[in-house]
Design an enzyme around this catalytic site. Sequence first.
Site, mmCIF file in Angstrom:
data_model
loop_
_atom_site.group_PDB
_atom_site.id
_atom_site.type_symbol
_atom_site.label_atom_id
_atom_site.label_comp_id
_atom_site.label_asym_id
_atom_site.label_seq_id
_atom_site.Cartn_x
_atom_site.Cartn_y
_atom_site.Cartn_z
ATOM 1 C CG ASP A 51 -1.970 -7.853 -4.628
ATOM 2 O OD1 ASP A 51 -2.087 -8.258 -5.796
ATOM 3 O OD2 ASP A 51 -2.880 -7.270 -4.016
ATOM 4 N N GLY A 52 1.978 -9.672 -2.947
ATOM 5 C CA GLY A 52 3.389 -9.602 -2.596
ATOM 6 C C GLY A 52 4.250 -10.428 -3.530
ATOM 7 C CG ASN A 124 3.276 -1.618 -4.044
ATOM 8 O OD1 ASN A 124 2.759 -1.406 -5.136
ATOM 9 N ND2 ASN A 124 2.763 -2.460 -3.176
ATOM 10 C CG ASP A 125 5.200 1.364 -0.355
ATOM 11 O OD1 ASP A 125 6.093 0.572 -0.013
ATOM 12 O OD2 ASP A 125 3.990 1.166 -0.104
ATOM 13 C CG ASP A 154 3.812 6.776 14.394
ATOM 14 O OD1 ASP A 154 4.363 7.446 15.292
ATOM 15 O OD2 ASP A 154 2.818 6.053 14.593
ATOM 16 C CB THR A 165 -4.326 0.574 -4.545
ATOM 17 O OG1 THR A 165 -3.321 -0.208 -5.212
ATOM 18 C CG2 THR A 165 -5.021 1.456 -5.563
ATOM 19 C CB ALA A 166 -0.010 -0.731 -1.315
ATOM 20 C CE1 TYR A 167 1.259 2.048 6.463
ATOM 21 C CE2 TYR A 167 3.587 1.741 5.937
ATOM 22 C CZ TYR A 167 2.591 2.036 6.849
ATOM 23 O OH TYR A 167 2.935 2.318 8.146
ATOM 24 C CB SER A 168 0.139 5.384 -0.228
ATOM 25 O OG SER A 168 -0.226 6.742 -0.395
#
Length: 268
Positions: A51-52, A124-125, A154, A165-168
């Site tokens: 994905d990256g 993505n973010d 943090d 659907t990633a870090y979030s």
Amino acid sequence: MKIAVFPNYSNDGVRELTEDIMQVLSSLGSDAVINADNISDFDLAIAVGGDGTTLSIAKRASLNNVPTLGINAGRLGFMSGLEKNELELLKNVVSGDYIVEERMMLKASVIEDGSVIKTFHCLNDAVISRGDIARLIDINLFCDGRVVTQTRADGMIVSTPTGSTAYSMAAGGPVLSPENSCFVVTPICPHSLVNRSIVFSSDKELELTVSCDKNQNVYLSVDGESTLPISRKSKIIISKSEHTAKLIKVKPDNFYEILNKKIIERRN
């Protein structure tokens, strides 16, 4: 058809997979080039990896209005259009038998002393996080000039629907279908009994500022690739990007079917 192929050779099996892809494309009469310099000269781009890799190439291609097909050689491949055992479907790509999904991107501009020092386009973010000192940071969120939240945490994630659907999601944020046009703001490990994401329409402009000790490092990370130090005098302005990522879809699976196959079923 001219196709630019971008393999991530650091992933296991990508070199062999890329050789297979090039052979298939050649047999279909396509003019394929590995790691082309000028992506704007090509009809489409193929990202070979996880994905990256797809994320990185899709962003780069979007700035030139070129669609991207991801071929998964990684573990998840949530953004990929094909798996490594589906190369026979490249005939659909060469013949034009596919659709292009346009994904909203966000723009993050860092302003200091009234001047824009850096602008990023994110698929993505954009993430504000503390550095190596284990202290919480205070993050202020404004929408259209009005205070929304003042959070001690943090960090803070501002994601697109694609990035939901990633870090979030890992931080407890909601999963959104990528055809939506909005921002999702999710705190990272907030020092609060209430931990909720907030969804904003993409026609809004968000502003984030941070408060931290003078010896504490705070960073803005974009799509897990670019990182920029942030100070107390920095303002991060989030808005909808004028660019959209264009992902090639060959198979008929919809977002929710892919979500089940790639994430839910693999965790059970």
